[in-house]
Design a protein around this motif. Structure first.
Motif, PDB file in Angstrom:
ATOM      1  N   SER A 187     105.702  46.919  93.704  1.00 13.63           N
ATOM      2  CA  SER A 187     106.550  47.436  92.634  1.00 13.63           C
ATOM      3  C   SER A 187     105.811  48.557  91.915  1.00 13.63           C
ATOM      4  O   SER A 187     104.585  48.637  91.948  1.00 13.63           O
ATOM      5  CB  SER A 187     106.908  46.329  91.639  1.00 13.63           C
ATOM      6  OG  SER A 187     107.560  45.254  92.274  1.00 13.63           O
ATOM      7  N   CYS A 188     106.592  49.411  91.272  1.00 15.60           N
ATOM      8  CA  CYS A 188     106.031  50.485  90.474  1.00 15.60           C
ATOM      9  C   CYS A 188     105.760  49.932  89.079  1.00 15.60           C
ATOM     10  O   CYS A 188     106.701  49.640  88.325  1.00 15.60           O
ATOM     11  CB  CYS A 188     107.008  51.666  90.425  1.00 15.60           C
ATOM     12  SG  CYS A 188     106.366  53.124  89.584  1.00 15.60           S
ATOM     13  N   CYS A 232     106.881  56.679  92.779  1.00 16.10           N
ATOM     14  CA  CYS A 232     106.406  55.854  91.667  1.00 16.10           C
ATOM     15  C   CYS A 232     105.736  56.774  90.658  1.00 16.10           C
ATOM     16  O   CYS A 232     104.611  57.237  90.874  1.00 16.10           O
ATOM     17  CB  CYS A 232     105.425  54.792  92.163  1.00 16.10           C
ATOM     18  SG  CYS A 232     104.762  53.756  90.836  1.00 16.10           S
ATOM     19  N   ILE A 233     106.423  57.052  89.571  1.00 18.19           N
ATOM     20  CA  ILE A 233     105.901  57.943  88.542  1.00 18.19           C
ATOM     21  C   ILE A 233     106.197  57.363  87.161  1.00 18.19           C
ATOM     22  O   ILE A 233     107.034  56.470  87.012  1.00 18.19           O
ATOM     23  CB  ILE A 233     106.511  59.363  88.640  1.00 18.19           C
ATOM     24  CG1 ILE A 233     108.042  59.282  88.496  1.00 18.19           C
ATOM     25  CG2 ILE A 233     106.098  60.054  89.923  1.00 18.19           C
ATOM     26  CD1 ILE A 233     108.699  60.640  88.419  1.00 18.19           C
ATOM     27  N   ARG A 234     105.497  57.901  86.173  1.00 14.78           N
ATOM     28  CA  ARG A 234     105.791  57.548  84.789  1.00 14.78           C
ATOM     29  C   ARG A 234     107.001  58.337  84.324  1.00 14.78           C
ATOM     30  O   ARG A 234     107.098  59.544  84.516  1.00 14.78           O
ATOM     31  CB  ARG A 234     104.606  57.867  83.896  1.00 14.78           C
ATOM     32  CG  ARG A 234     104.771  57.363  82.464  1.00 14.78           C
ATOM     33  CD  ARG A 234     104.421  58.466  81.495  1.00 14.78           C
ATOM     34  NE  ARG A 234     104.386  57.968  80.129  1.00 14.78           N
ATOM     35  CZ  ARG A 234     105.169  58.437  79.157  1.00 14.78           C
ATOM     36  NH1 ARG A 234     106.030  59.418  79.394  1.00 14.78           N
ATOM     37  NH2 ARG A 234     105.089  57.952  77.935  1.00 14.78           N
ATOM     38  N   VAL A 235     107.964  57.648  83.710  1.00 14.79           N
ATOM     39  CA  VAL A 235     109.179  58.303  83.235  1.00 14.79           C
ATOM     40  C   VAL A 235     109.262  58.131  81.719  1.00 14.79           C
ATOM     41  O   VAL A 235     108.764  57.150  81.161  1.00 14.79           O
ATOM     42  CB  VAL A 235     110.436  57.709  83.912  1.00 14.79           C
ATOM     43  CG1 VAL A 235     110.433  58.017  85.399  1.00 14.79           C
ATOM     44  CG2 VAL A 235     110.520  56.202  83.685  1.00 14.79           C
ATOM     45  N   PRO A 236     109.888  59.086  81.030  1.00 12.52           N
ATOM     46  CA  PRO A 236     110.017  58.966  79.573  1.00 12.52           C
ATOM     47  C   PRO A 236     110.919  57.796  79.176  1.00 12.52           C
ATOM     48  O   PRO A 236     111.863  57.454  79.889  1.00 12.52           O
ATOM     49  CB  PRO A 236     110.638  60.306  79.161  1.00 12.52           C
ATOM     50  CG  PRO A 236     110.433  61.214  80.326  1.00 12.52           C
ATOM     51  CD  PRO A 236     110.423  60.349  81.540  1.00 12.52           C
ATOM     52  N   GLY A 284     107.643  54.466  80.712  1.00 14.76           N
ATOM     53  CA  GLY A 284     107.984  53.389  81.636  1.00 14.76           C
ATOM     54  C   GLY A 284     107.691  53.841  83.050  1.00 14.76           C
ATOM     55  O   GLY A 284     107.189  54.941  83.279  1.00 14.76           O
ATOM     56  N   CYS A 285     107.993  52.977  84.010  1.00 10.89           N
ATOM     57  CA  CYS A 285     107.753  53.285  85.418  1.00 10.89           C
ATOM     58  C   CYS A 285     109.077  53.369  86.158  1.00 10.89           C
ATOM     59  O   CYS A 285     110.000  52.584  85.891  1.00 10.89           O
ATOM     60  CB  CYS A 285     106.864  52.221  86.059  1.00 10.89           C
ATOM     61  SG  CYS A 285     105.218  52.131  85.344  1.00 10.89           S
TER      62      CYS A 285
END
Length: 318
Positions: A192-193, A157-161, A180-181
């Protein structure tokens, strides 16, 4: 020809052969799947009526991977199939009986047909455009997919561009990474992420400056969850020597985010791909509301006791 030179020639020939085979089955496959198998397709959505009363539909697009995948029935085919039956109940029963029948084994996939995006990739949008459409109820922002590409699946679960273009084809065009996640596949059931921290970006317009909310951090949370929300107040502190001091008091009052749903909405799933739902039912919905809270009391600038409540937890409530 002596033996060492012969071995050298054989090794060179073997190297060239392996290079051609690998470039044919790996490099070409990656390029093909990224640009051909994962494509943007038209997907029109009705968003309302314009100021003249005419219906407005926008092609928001959809990313679909079609190479090597099962053939999905089109909307027109489903409509024709449904029209053959007298009622929706009969249509569902017919579908159920057909899924129970044993199906013949599928023919092996042709060697020249490549799998869509590979095992560890997913067909996702790489560029979004935000169009502002003037409707009868007022302006509405519509997100439109511009391009699609095979991206690597992320298990954490990370922040994505997430790049979005605002005021496209105008002198005020701006591209912002709103973030986004990731779609975490390894998340526990019911988690959920989701975004937990936010930031903002400014976009100049002909009339004013728009404030765009961006995602700065993501975490695994349940469907209804609490996020920080800081507010500042002036507090008067009375010291032992009788001196009063004005200080800035920071309170994390919190906010409840997320959606709460009960029951299963899907009445009819695709026999070839259970992830695809052809018929959805209405579902009961509930709101994500505060469950627990705590109080913060302090002396304000006017010498009055002020109490501010902050959210400590959230839950789903009908």
């Amino acid at each position: 020809m002596d033996l060492p030179r012969l071995l050298l020639l054989l090794l060179c020939a073997l190297h060239l052969t392996l290079t051609r085979v690998l470039s044919k089955h790996i490099d070409h496959r990656n390029l093909f799947t990224q640009r051909v198998c994962c494509k943007r397709q038209s997907h029109f959505v009705y968003i309302g009526q314009d100021i003249s009363g005419s219906p407005v539909s926008v092609d928001v697009g959809i990313c679909r991977s079609h190479c090597g995948g099962a053939v999905r029935p089109s909307h027109e085919a489903l409509q024709q199939e449904y029209s053959k039956h007298s009622s929706m109940l009969e249509f569902l029963r017919s579908k159920k009986m057909r899924t129970r029948r044993p199906t013949p084994p599928e023919s092996p996939e042709p060697l020249n047909q490549l799998p869509s995006c590979g095992i560890h990739q997913v067909c996702e949008p790489t560029g979004m455009r935000v169009d502002r459409v003037l409707l009868f109820e007022g302006p509405r922002d519509v997100e439109v997919i511009q391009e699609c590409q095979c991206d690597v699946k992320v298990n954490q679960c990370i922040r994505v561009p997430a790049l979005k273009t605002y005021y496209s084809d105008t002198p005020y065009e701006a591209v912002i990474d709103v973030g986004g996640c990731s779609r975490s596949k390894g998340a526990p059931e019911g988690f959920s992420c989701v975004p937990t921290k936010f930031d903002s970006a400014l976009v100049e317009t002909p009339n004013k400056v728009d404030l765009i909310q961006t995602v700065s951090a993501c975490e695994l949370k349940e469907s209804c969850y609490r996020v920080p929300y800081v507010e500042y107040y002036y507090e008067i502190v009375q010291h032992g020597d009788g001196v009063k001091e004005e200080k800035l008091k920071e309170i994390d009052v919190g906010r409840c985010l997320g959606g709460c749903t009960t029951g299963k909405r899907c009445l009819l799933r695709s026999p070839s791909d259970p992830k695809i739902c052809h018929l959805w039912a209405d579902r009961e919905s509930s709101s994500c509301v505060p469950q627990g809270h705590e109080s913060h009391s302090f002396l304000n600038q006017h010498g009055e006791i002020r109490t501010v409540h902050s959210i400590t937890s959230c839950l789903c409530q009908n």
